[in-house]
Design a protein around this motif. Structure first.
Motif, PDB file in Angstrom:
ATOM      1  N   PRO A 121      33.462  78.612  17.439  1.00 23.41           N
ATOM      2  CA  PRO A 121      33.979  79.845  16.835  1.00 23.41           C
ATOM      3  C   PRO A 121      35.510  79.868  16.854  1.00 23.41           C
ATOM      4  O   PRO A 121      36.127  79.075  17.568  1.00 23.41           O
ATOM      5  N   VAL A 122      36.103  80.768  16.101  1.00 18.45           N
ATOM      6  CA  VAL A 122      37.571  80.835  16.057  1.00 18.45           C
ATOM      7  C   VAL A 122      38.126  81.162  17.436  1.00 18.45           C
ATOM      8  O   VAL A 122      37.583  81.998  18.145  1.00 18.45           O
ATOM      9  N   GLY A 123      39.191  80.486  17.763  1.00 16.34           N
ATOM     10  CA  GLY A 123      39.863  80.771  19.024  1.00 16.34           C
ATOM     11  C   GLY A 123      39.183  80.173  20.240  1.00 16.34           C
ATOM     12  O   GLY A 123      39.473  80.555  21.367  1.00 16.34           O
ATOM     13  N   ALA A 124      38.292  79.219  20.027  1.00 17.14           N
ATOM     14  CA  ALA A 124      37.638  78.597  21.178  1.00 17.14           C
ATOM     15  C   ALA A 124      38.475  77.450  21.720  1.00 17.14           C
ATOM     16  O   ALA A 124      38.117  76.832  22.714  1.00 17.14           O
ATOM     17  N   ILE A 345      42.552  81.150  31.296  1.00 20.73           N
ATOM     18  CA  ILE A 345      43.060  80.954  29.929  1.00 20.73           C
ATOM     19  C   ILE A 345      44.138  81.994  29.631  1.00 20.73           C
ATOM     20  O   ILE A 345      45.207  81.689  29.121  1.00 20.73           O
ATOM     21  N   TYR A 346      43.855  83.247  29.983  1.00 17.10           N
ATOM     22  CA  TYR A 346      44.846  84.297  29.721  1.00 17.10           C
ATOM     23  C   TYR A 346      46.121  84.025  30.499  1.00 17.10           C
ATOM     24  O   TYR A 346      47.225  84.189  30.002  1.00 17.10           O
ATOM     25  N   ASP A 347      45.935  83.599  31.745  1.00 19.52           N
ATOM     26  CA  ASP A 347      47.094  83.269  32.566  1.00 19.52           C
ATOM     27  C   ASP A 347      47.953  82.222  31.883  1.00 19.52           C
ATOM     28  O   ASP A 347      49.170  82.347  31.803  1.00 19.52           O
ATOM     29  N   THR A 424      39.478  84.668  22.539  1.00 17.41           N
ATOM     30  CA  THR A 424      40.603  84.790  23.468  1.00 17.41           C
ATOM     31  C   THR A 424      41.792  85.474  22.800  1.00 17.41           C
ATOM     32  O   THR A 424      42.508  86.235  23.423  1.00 17.41           O
ATOM     33  N   ARG A 425      41.974  85.168  21.523  1.00 23.85           N
ATOM     34  CA  ARG A 425      43.116  85.771  20.824  1.00 23.85           C
ATOM     35  C   ARG A 425      42.998  87.285  20.744  1.00 23.85           C
ATOM     36  O   ARG A 425      43.983  88.003  20.871  1.00 23.85           O
ATOM     37  N   PHE A 426      41.775  87.746  20.533  1.00 26.56           N
ATOM     38  CA  PHE A 426      41.516  89.182  20.471  1.00 26.56           C
ATOM     39  C   PHE A 426      41.963  89.833  21.784  1.00 26.56           C
ATOM     40  O   PHE A 426      42.617  90.876  21.790  1.00 26.56           O
ATOM     41  N   ILE A 427      41.616  89.194  22.873  1.00 31.46           N
ATOM     42  CA  ILE A 427      41.992  89.728  24.181  1.00 31.46           C
ATOM     43  C   ILE A 427      43.516  89.724  24.348  1.00 31.46           C
ATOM     44  O   ILE A 427      44.108  90.695  24.818  1.00 31.46           O
ATOM     45  N   MET A 428      44.134  88.636  23.920  1.00 26.92           N
ATOM     46  CA  MET A 428      45.586  88.561  24.069  1.00 26.92           C
ATOM     47  C   MET A 428      46.268  89.670  23.270  1.00 26.92           C
ATOM     48  O   MET A 428      47.248  90.263  23.707  1.00 26.92           O
ATOM     49  N   LYS A 429      45.717  89.931  22.104  1.00 29.14           N
ATOM     50  CA  LYS A 429      46.303  91.004  21.292  1.00 29.14           C
ATOM     51  C   LYS A 429      46.160  92.350  21.997  1.00 29.14           C
ATOM     52  O   LYS A 429      47.066  93.183  21.974  1.00 29.14           O
ATOM     53  N   ALA A 430      45.001  92.546  22.629  1.00 30.76           N
ATOM     54  CA  ALA A 430      44.789  93.808  23.338  1.00 30.76           C
ATOM     55  C   ALA A 430      45.756  93.930  24.512  1.00 30.76           C
ATOM     56  O   ALA A 430      46.271  95.016  24.797  1.00 30.76           O
TER      57      ALA A 430
END
Ligand SMILES: Nc1ncnc2c1ncn2[C@@H]1O[C@H](COP(=O)(O)OP(=O)(O)O)[C@@H](O)[C@H]1O
Ligand SMILES: [Mg+2]
Length: 646
Positions: A121-124, A345-347, A424-430
């Protein structure tokens, strides 16, 4: 001053250039043969070169002792590649499959004639992974190739067919492939077929320099042109030379520049099918057409492609595509399904950005739990939160004992898990938007939740996904979220939290052991021999729902567990036995509920309470990584939501 800086820098440039020159070989084919004598590995084919360049960084077998390995990988001794450590998280299985492919291919198995397709999926992390793989070539030794050759071809192509058997006997190297049309022409035209005099040079791999790495971006039907893959004929030169003269060739397609290394197809199935035939030829025949009417050109490279599932399914459903499907080895790259790895990953991404806000404890964990829950498939065996914890290698306590579920059974229940959900990108945006909404330049578990919910409502159109994501907050995550915040605030109330927990633990053990062995306990203060304190034991056990006769088993189990640990010389502390740990935490939380209610009600705080409140904030800052603002926010949240007077 400024010019001094420049001086110093220019000196560096000079040195750098010197070094680059001196390290690289430049000579004739005859000299190359002598180099070869000392080191035949310089003729490695592309798959082997790539495999070695990654494996050289080290291979670590996930240790049997490591808990994560035992729980999540069944102690199967999965190999991990150090080159990906600290950059890619929770992807061990995918990485192992990719490396298995490269390894078989490097041994010239069938895989060397296949395309490796990463599907996810996107952003994997597919693109990031590709970048990292390509980069490994840049770190390897430069390749030897014929001087001036547009496809950097292997010098051994000069060895005439008639001498190749002898050559193989002498050097132990099997020569594959023939000269490209350009070199063949030059051999005759410039060197009068004296191939020993043909120049050989060394070049390093470079993604940006298009040396040994060719990238094919996705193209729509109109702009699709096979020259992107195999180069073209230079029209300006067609006036000078005849059409079949190799001097008109511009061999600058992806398969030309990617020879010896990697050809990458980005979002591969966005391309028209006709476009992909070259890819198949390249795998099947290890050669690609030359532009115009020339003969095929030998190709040796790793073909890597990636795409998402929707494109793949569409492509797969067309049966005219069978020939291509037959040439593809697919490796799924799902989203990470382990909360603690997801947090890493976020880190990583935050460290790479210019982000400078304060991130309160548990913020990323809460976001990761949300992300993972949105990705998990429902199970018939356990609820969503339990599954999430098991996948993360955590112990789940049920009726006083650690729940025994084989994680492989859960995995077997479903297929292709992790191929949908929040990216992951969705989370980073949030995280970004929580930060920019904050007046205090911080993100907390509370603001990240609000931000995620808002973003789901704003951005997710697909009704199913949207409902599911909102449901996550409503249901599986609801209590867990509250628990986390509550536990944190409790820590602030209980001075020396760990010590108190430890003391509860020791007391509990003393009394439970005495109960089991029908002996007495020596009171730590008075030294009196007293009977086990049933009331105290129960007050701990009830925290995790142990009542009635099950207490007997619980006490026996824990005494045996601790005894066996001690016998093995292991250290035991209050965290050793998961069910008891949970009971102790819960006991501490409930013990402060009363006083916390009073202290956190800001309106009615008297001087003494204010003192206590300040102390709490300080504890959260000093011991648990909050800052003043985030500490106040969680305390306020707790007092408004958790400890409302009922
Ligand atoms: N499992 C993972 N480990 C490390 N980083 C990841 C992981 N999954 C995603 N990322 C990061 O998320 C970002 C988006 O990934 P990207 O490679 O663009 O995804 P894709 O190409 O699959 O759409 C990248 O910065 C990548 O490093
Ligand atoms: Mg991508």
């Amino acid at each position: 001053m400024a010019s001094k800086k420049s001086d110093r820098f220019l000196k560096l440039v000079g040195k750098h250039n010197e070094k680059k020159k001196e390290e690289k070989f430049s000579g004739t084919f005859e000299e190359y043969l002598r180099v070869l004598e000392g080191d035949t590995s310089i003729t490695k084919l592309a798959h082997k070169r790539l495999y070695d360049s990654i494996a050289e960084n080290g291979i670590t077998k996930l240790s049997q002792k490591e808990e994560r390995c035992n729980k999540l990988f069944n102690g199967e001794g999965l190999k991990t590649y150090d080159y990906f450590q600290d950059k890619f998280f929770g992807m061990e299985r995918s990485l192992a499959k990719i490396m298995r492919f490269l390894r078989s291919a490097s041994l010239k198995g069938e895989e060397s004639r296949q395309v490796l397709l990463l599907l996810g999926p996107v952003g994997a992390g597919k693109s990031a992974l590709m970048e990292h793989i390509k980069k490994s070539l840049e770190n390897t030794d430069p390749m030897y190739h014929l001087g001036g050759c547009p496809v950097h071809e292997e010098p051994l192509h000069l060895v005439p067919r008639s001498l190749r058997d002898e050559f193989e006997k002498l050097y132990g190297i099997k020569v594959e492939g023939d000269l490209c049309p350009v070199c063949r022409f030059r051999l005759k035209d410039e060197y009068e077929n004296e191939y020993l005099k043909f120049p050989v040079v060394q070049s390093s791999f470079s993604v940006r320099g298009r040396r040994g790495v060719g990238v094919v971006p996705p193209m729509d039907a109109n702009s699709q042109d096979v020259t992107v893959l195999i180069g073209s004929e230079d029209i300006s030169k067609l006036d000078l030379y005849s059409e079949d003269d190799p001097r008109v060739l511009s061999l600058n397609g992806a398969f030309n520049v990617g020879n010896r290394g990697i050809v990458e197809f980005v979002e591969v199935f966005k391309n028209e099918i006709e476009f992909l035939h070259t890819m198949i030829t390249a795998t099947q025949e290890k050669s690609v057409p030359s532009p115009g009417k020339g003969p095929m050109i030998y190709f040796d490279g790793v073909i890597l492609a990636h795409c998402n599932e929707a494109e793949w399914n569409k492509f797969k459903s067309e049966n005219t595509n069978e020939a291509i499907l037959d040439r593809i080895v697919r490796v799924n790259v799902p989203y990470c399904l382990e909360v603690s790895e997801e947090t890493k990953i976020y880190d990583k991404m935050l460290n790479l950005s210019d982000f400078d806000g304060h991130i309160a404890p548990h913020t990323l964990e809460v976001a990761a739990m949300f992300a993972v829950l949105s990705r998990l498939h429902p199970s018939n065996k356990v609820d969503a939160l339990t599954k999430m914890k098991l996948y993360d290698g955590q112990d789940v306590i049920e009726r006083g004992s650690v729940k025994k579920v084989d994680i492989n059974d859960l995995r077997d229940e479903t297929r292709d898990e992790g191929m949908t959900g929040i990216s992951t990108r969705f989370i980073m945006k949030a995280i970004d938007s929580a930060l920019s909404d904050s007046e205090k330049n911080m993100v907390t578990p509370i603001s990240i939740r609000d931000s995620l919910i808002k973003q789901v409502k704003d951005q997710i159109v697909a009704e199913g996904v949207r409902t599911r994501c909102l449901f996550v907050w409503d249901q599986p995550l609801h209590d867990e979220y509250w628990n986390i915040v509550e536990k944190e605030v409790t820590k602030a109330f209980v001075s020396a939290y760990d010590e108190q927990a430890e003391s509860l633990f020791n007391n509990y053990l003393d009394h439970a052991e005495a109960y089991v062995n029908m002996t007495t306990v020596k009171d730590r203060v008075t030294n009196e021999e007293i009977n086990p304190d049933e009331g105290f034991l129960l007050s701990i056990e009830e925290q995790i729902g142990i009542t009635g006769t099950s207490k007997e088993n619980f006490r026996v189990d824990i005494t045996a567990f601790m005894f066996s640990k001690l016998r093995r010389g292991e250290v035991v502390d209050w965290k050793s036995y998961a069910p008891l740990k949970e009971a102790i935490e819960s006991k501490l939380t409930s013990s402060v509920k009363q006083i916390s209610r009073i202290v956190t009600k800001s309106k009615s705080r008297d001087k003494k309470q204010q003192g206590k409140y300040n102390e709490m904030v300080q504890t959260l800052i000093d011991e648990y990584g909050y800052n003043e603002d985030s500490a106040e926010e969680v305390i306020k949240f707790a007092s408004n939501n958790l400890w409302r007077d009922s």
